[in-house]
Design a protein around this motif. Structure first.
Motif, PDB file in Angstrom:
ATOM      1  N   GLY A  91      -5.069 -40.128  -6.798  1.00  0.00           N
ATOM      2  CA  GLY A  91      -6.512 -40.257  -6.671  1.00  0.00           C
ATOM      3  C   GLY A  91      -6.933 -41.404  -5.778  1.00  0.00           C
ATOM      4  O   GLY A  91      -8.121 -41.594  -5.521  1.00  0.00           O
TER       5      GLY A  91
ATOM      6  N   THR B 180     -14.343 -39.039 -11.820  1.00  0.00           N
ATOM      7  CA  THR B 180     -14.200 -37.983 -10.817  1.00  0.00           C
ATOM      8  C   THR B 180     -15.337 -36.966 -10.924  1.00  0.00           C
ATOM      9  O   THR B 180     -15.822 -36.665 -12.018  1.00  0.00           O
TER      10      THR B 180
ATOM     11  N   SER C 139     -12.009 -38.426  -0.646  1.00  0.00           N
ATOM     12  CA  SER C 139     -12.246 -38.789  -2.043  1.00  0.00           C
ATOM     13  C   SER C 139     -13.421 -39.736  -2.234  1.00  0.00           C
ATOM     14  O   SER C 139     -13.927 -39.877  -3.346  1.00  0.00           O
TER      15      SER C 139
ATOM     16  N   ILE D 159     -13.403 -39.093  -6.019  1.00  0.00           N
ATOM     17  CA  ILE D 159     -12.601 -39.861  -6.970  1.00  0.00           C
ATOM     18  C   ILE D 159     -12.964 -41.331  -6.816  1.00  0.00           C
ATOM     19  O   ILE D 159     -12.657 -41.955  -5.794  1.00  0.00           O
TER      20      ILE D 159
ATOM     21  N   ILE E 119      -5.220 -38.016 -11.224  1.00  0.00           N
ATOM     22  CA  ILE E 119      -5.525 -39.449 -11.219  1.00  0.00           C
ATOM     23  C   ILE E 119      -4.514 -40.247 -12.032  1.00  0.00           C
ATOM     24  O   ILE E 119      -4.807 -41.338 -12.500  1.00  0.00           O
TER      25      ILE E 119
END
Length: 473
Positions: free
Chosen positions: A291, A85, A148, A260, A433
């Motif tokens: 995530g 991340t 993400s 992510i 996550i």
């Protein structure tokens, strides 16, 4: 059937329940209050429903302007996979309309990150190296969304770095000294008329783990207090050079998002965005991966048969209580019997979202990315999460009765349903996550604590009115 009359009966029935003692006479039929209750009323429960669990892999998550920076690198084993991340953020000059650094000389500049130690994930005994880079590409304002999978370009050389273990952080704040040239660049601008002008010169920061970092852990850094901030220490002279004055300026954070990057393991490597994986195709497992866009859809059975008589007419039935229990299992443990393998506590709660017939998740409005939650439909309950019980190692939510009652009524009356099933959602899907694996309703795993089946179970308690010959099913 008159729905209003049925609700009136149900309310009266509950009053009697709480006023008189209960005596259970067998495993299925409960006579409440003895002969004070009409003999035509029967109380039943059923726990033999077939419940399907599907894994839906939706598109990337909306992560713009959340309450946390999320930075780290975690390897959860061959079955689950790896997650890395990175945070991208603008700096903010706050509410001030203009900032003037004229005649200031830089002493030092640093980035402080308020680490939320209760939300660490991964192997916290390992060292983690964080690097800070200056952005060379703009983060767009309110007119643009960030997800993400998005990235923003940054310079080749870091302007700050720190290697540390969790045990090194005694004040919950990670301080990273930044290159003085970055501070000089800010001061050389002298005066900024507003935030927009400042962002043209100072585009922001990327905060990431070192590329050569071995798997370790991921941390959340809160923006809801003053612990996460960029501090610039300066001095300037008064009437003479001997009259030195000190000045400190604090930068907050404006537009921002978390990237992510999830590399799937053997359990999920064949699941692509847009896929729907049925329980029987995943060894009776369902996946809820924070995530990612991977969520578990719960397909409840129709309860219409509880209400239908043999001649096709409807009997008066009220669902008093409905409990759903789902068990998180550890895919990296032999036999899938213990969650989690690393002994880290699972998330304290989950949410129920609503799925549309086309596989999308319902949001609170067409313009919003915020999910519509089942718990939010009953705010007076004060219970907005499906809570985790560490003793039984299950997630349980017992406020499904009204949802199932209304859904069954609509089905009985031939009315369109408001949704196509519920979806298990993590409580911080876009800022954490953690990975959860659930045992489906046909799973034959046994609970390590009590030897009971770990499969998903729906238990419904219901009242049948004016049908004394009814046999509980």
């Amino acid at each position: 059937m008159n729905i209003r009359n049925l609700y009136t009966r149900a309310i009266s029935f509950f009053v009697i329940i709480f006023c008189f003692a209960c005596e259970r006479t067998d495993l299925q039929t409960i006579i409440i209050g003895g002969d004070l209750i009409d003999d035509a009323t029967v109380m039943c429960y059923a726990d033999t429903f077939d419940i399907e669990i599907e894994t839906h892999y939706r598109d990337s998550l909306f992560t713009k302007n959340g309450a946390y920076f999320l930075v780290g690198y975690v390897d959860e084993g061959e079955e689950i996979g790896q997650t890395r991340t990175t945070t991208y953020t603008q700096l903010s000059i706050g509410s001030e309309e203009a900032v003037n650094f004229d005649d200031r000389t830089l002493d030092s500049i640093s980035l402080s990150l308020a680490l939320e130690k209760t939300s660490l994930y991964g192997d916290t005994t390992q060292e983690l190296t964080l690097e800070v880079y200056e952005l060379i590409e703009d983060i767009q304002g309110d007119s643009a969304d960030y997800y993400s999978t998005d990235e923003v370009k940054y310079a080749d050389t870091p302007i700050g770095t720190r290697t540390f273990k969790v045990s090194d952080i005694t004040t919950d704040t990670v301080d990273i000294k930044l290159d003085s040239l970055f501070g000089v660049k800010i001061i050389e601008g002298a005066e900024y008329a507003n935030q927009e002008e400042f962002a043209k010169t100072i585009k922001g920061l990327a905060i990431k783990v070192k590329d050569s970092q071995s798997p370790a852990w991921a941390g959340k850094y809160s923006l809801e207090n003053f612990g996460t901030v960029v501090t610039m220490n300066m001095h300037y002279f008064g009437e003479s050079e001997e009259d030195t004055l000190r000045d400190v300026y604090y930068f907050g954070f404006n537009q921002r998002f978390n990237n992510i990057n999830y590399t799937p393991g053997t359990l999920t490597e064949n699941i692509k965005v847009g896929d729907v994986v049925k329980s029987e195709d995943s060894n009776n497992l369902g996946f809820v991966f924070e995530g990612t866009g991977m969520v578990a859809r719960i397909k409840f059975p129709s309860l219409i048969n509880l209400m239908k008589k043999e001649d096709g007419t409807l009997r008066e039935v009220h669902i008093n209580k409905a409990d759903l229990a789902v068990t998180a299992v550890g895919p990296t443990d032999e036999g899938y019997k213990i969650y989690p393998a690393s002994n880290l506590p699972p998330p304290s709660g989950l949410y129920f979202g609503f799925m549309n017939e086309d596989g999308t998740l319902q949001t609170i409005s067409s313009e919003s990315s915020q999910y519509r939650l089942l718990q939010a439909q009953f705010p007076s309950s004060g219970d907005h999460q499906i809570s985790y019980n560490s003793n039984t190692q299950t997630y349980t939510w017992a406020k499904l009765a009204q949802y199932l009652q209304e859904r069954t009524f609509r089905e009985a009356e031939g009315l369109p349903l408001d949704d196509d099933g519920l979806v298990l959602l993590p409580n911080q899907q876009s800022s954490s996550i953690r990975k959860l694996v659930f045992a489906g309703d046909k799973n034959d795993l046994l609970h390590p604590l009590n030897g009971q089946p770990m499969k998903m179970r729906l238990i419904v308690y219901y009242a049948v009115f004016n049908d004394p010959t009814y046999n509980c099913k």
